[in-house]
Motif scaffolding. Structure first.
Motif, PDB file in Angstrom:
ATOM      1  N   THR A   1      -4.193  -4.599   2.916  1.00 39.81           N
ATOM      2  CA  THR A   1      -4.793  -3.915   4.070  1.00 39.81           C
ATOM      3  C   THR A   1      -4.168  -4.391   5.370  1.00 39.81           C
ATOM      4  O   THR A   1      -3.824  -3.596   6.250  1.00 39.81           O
ATOM      5  CB  THR A   1      -6.311  -4.150   4.094  1.00 39.81           C
ATOM      6  OG1 THR A   1      -6.883  -3.701   2.861  1.00 39.81           O
ATOM      7  CG2 THR A   1      -6.955  -3.414   5.253  1.00 39.81           C
TER       8      THR A   1
ATOM      9  N   ALA B   1      -3.655   3.919  -0.341  1.00 36.37           N
ATOM     10  CA  ALA B   1      -4.300   3.959   0.974  1.00 36.37           C
ATOM     11  C   ALA B   1      -4.266   5.388   1.501  1.00 36.37           C
ATOM     12  O   ALA B   1      -3.250   6.082   1.369  1.00 36.37           O
ATOM     13  CB  ALA B   1      -3.595   3.024   1.950  1.00 36.37           C
TER      14      ALA B   1
ATOM     15  N   VAL C   1       0.708   4.700   1.366  1.00 36.46           N
ATOM     16  CA  VAL C   1      -0.100   5.395   2.372  1.00 36.46           C
ATOM     17  C   VAL C   1       0.165   6.892   2.276  1.00 36.46           C
ATOM     18  O   VAL C   1       1.288   7.365   2.483  1.00 36.46           O
ATOM     19  CB  VAL C   1       0.231   4.888   3.786  1.00 36.46           C
ATOM     20  CG1 VAL C   1      -0.627   5.617   4.814  1.00 36.46           C
ATOM     21  CG2 VAL C   1       0.005   3.380   3.872  1.00 36.46           C
TER      22      VAL C   1
ATOM     23  N   LEU D   1      -8.379   1.877   1.637  1.00 33.62           N
ATOM     24  CA  LEU D   1      -7.667   1.433   0.447  1.00 33.62           C
ATOM     25  C   LEU D   1      -8.577   1.453  -0.770  1.00 33.62           C
ATOM     26  O   LEU D   1      -9.726   0.970  -0.717  1.00 33.62           O
ATOM     27  CB  LEU D   1      -7.100   0.021   0.636  1.00 33.62           C
ATOM     28  CG  LEU D   1      -5.702  -0.062   1.272  1.00 33.62           C
ATOM     29  CD1 LEU D   1      -5.773   0.280   2.756  1.00 33.62           C
ATOM     30  CD2 LEU D   1      -5.096  -1.438   1.072  1.00 33.62           C
TER      31      LEU D   1
ATOM     32  N   ALA E   1       0.851  -1.198   0.000  1.00 32.39           N
ATOM     33  CA  ALA E   1       0.000   0.000   0.000  1.00 32.39           C
ATOM     34  C   ALA E   1       0.880   1.240   0.000  1.00 32.39           C
ATOM     35  O   ALA E   1       1.906   1.289   0.686  1.00 32.39           O
ATOM     36  CB  ALA E   1      -0.919   0.009   1.218  1.00 32.39           C
TER      37      ALA E   1
END
Length: 434
Positions: A343, A386, A305, A357, A303
């Motif tokens: 996740t 995300a 972020v 996400l 991810a």
């Protein structure tokens, strides 16, 4: 270590904090109140009825163990070492027939950290003093005879003191040292409580604890770092199955999800489109492509972020790679989808709850690496965008040397080569959302 005598045999609904405050009005700011989990379980109603006769009681205990088990670690005769829903690995799932009435069995608290936080707040109200709370339970230990008390819940205390990076008295840098402070507190308090004295609470004084919102979860070793995740016989059987996995192993559910995800994914960038087709072809050729045991390479999930404003990106300094990267890792057996894996990895490595996400992958990559498989292989990574909730503070995991927010226009030195391209795509996706 100071015992707190005079406490009652607690029953469901009793005021645990009130009883402790009445029996120990001498508690001071900075004390650590260590409470056996049995007392917490009783007041929280974690009791099951059980027949009084030995055979019926044992049958009820075995049923309770099965209900509280999420994974069997080892079985030897009647002894079962299991993992519980709380993430603890211990004998009999913590189901206990001692120090309860003859027609009852005690289960562990549903959320010992929440129990510790609630008791800490209630003691603050009752006494006007700020204390730490540790919820303790008894465990055996591999390779050692005898049981000790350990922490299964904590509030107001740093459960693990990370000394890595500090220097010892000879000027040498500590590389591995993490001290299980909450476990030491639980064991110390047991010297004052004892197993046969009907004293379920003791106070440890003199530590000056430091608050840590992670509670006792910091004590749980991630499965990827657990070298002794199974008993010997169970590990041999798992190894046998893994060795034969290419022969007639069914595809895990996440494999079908990955195929569907990449079959429906298209990108205007020719390089990304080509890589997507290559990953899809590999998945179709290898039913084990989502398993880390797949030696030619395996799918991973990650991810990118960002904060909601798209001004900062969260990066981790990866121990094995030695560079700043986005968050991610291997797909685990419990992951039903690639998105679920991303996740889980992002939450574990950031300590942030509530990451949002985007289910459509934002970037694909393939890079050579020697991962926990122990041999050179390739990570075929699927990255999702995300977005973190406003104002959250990340918590570094054991897998990381460092974890920090960086302005998107001022990345640190030593990022992996494709991070700028990934970041650009993530920012474009986030802007498109707006």
């Amino acid at each position: 270590m100071i015992p707190v005598p005079g406490l009652p045999d607690f029953r469901p609904g009793d005021d645990l904090a009130g009883a402790i405050a009445a029996a120990a009005p001498w508690i001071e700011d900075g004390d650590v109140v260590v409470v056996t989990s049995k007392a917490v379980s009783k007041v929280e109603g974690r009791l099951l009825p059980a027949p009084a006769d030995p055979a019926g009681r044992e049958a009820a205990r075995q049923r309770a163990i099965e209900a509280e088990t999420v994974r069997v670690v080892a079985t030897r005769g009647r002894t079962r070492i299991v993992e519980t829903p709380q993430g603890l690995v211990l004998a009999a799932a913590g189901v206990d027939a001692s120090n309860v009435r003859s027609g009852e069995l005690a289960l562990l608290p549903v959320d010992p950290d929440a129990s510790a936080r609630a008791l800490r707040d209630e003691l603050k109200s009752a006494l006007g003093r700020t204390v730490a709370v540790v919820v303790s339970d008894t465990m055996g230990r591999p390779w050692r005879t005898g049981v000790v008390d350990v922490a299964i819940g904590a509030a107001g205390v740093r459960a693990v003191e990370d000394l890595r990076g500090a220097t010892d008295t000879h000027g040498l840098r500590l590389e591995m040292t993490e001290v299980a402070v909450a476990d030491e507190l639980a064991a110390a308090a047991e010297l004052a409580k004892g197993k046969l004295t009907a004293v379920p609470v003791a106070v440890v004084r003199g530590l000056s604890p430091v608050d840590d919102p992670r509670g006792s979860r910091a004590l749980l070793r991630p499965s990827a770092e657990d070298l002794f995740r199974l008993g010997t016989a169970e590990a041999v059987e798992e190894g046998r199955r893994a060795a034969l996995s290419d022969v007639d192993a069914p595809e895990p559910p996440v494999h079908a999800d990955a195929v569907g995800l990449l079959a429906g994914w298209h990108d205007r960038d020719p390089g990304q489109e080509s890589l997507g087709q290559a990953l899809l072809s590999f998945l179709l050729a290898r039913p084990d492509a989502t398993r880390r045991a797949c030696r030619p390479g395996h799918l991973t999930a990650s991810a990118l972020v960002l904060d909601a404003a798209g001004e900062h990106v969260l990066l981790t300094l990866h121990k094995r790679i030695g560079a700043w990267v986005n968050l991610g890792g291997h797909i685990e057996p419990e992951d039903d989808t690639v998105l679920a894996a991303a996740t889980r990895e992002a939450a574990e490595e950031s300590g942030i709850d509530g990451l949002a996400l985007d289910p459509d992958p934002v970037y694909l990559s393939a890079h050579p690496v020697t991962c926990s498989l122990g041999i050179p292989t390739r990570h075929l990574d699927v990255t999702f965008l995300a977005v973190a909730p406003p104002g959250v503070q990340p918590v570094r995991s054991h897998e990381s040397e460092d974890l920090a927010w960086f302005p998107v226009g001022a990345l640190p030195d030593g990022v992996v080569p494709d991070l700028p391209a990934l970041l650009a795509r993530g920012l474009a996706r986030l802007g498109g959302r707006g």
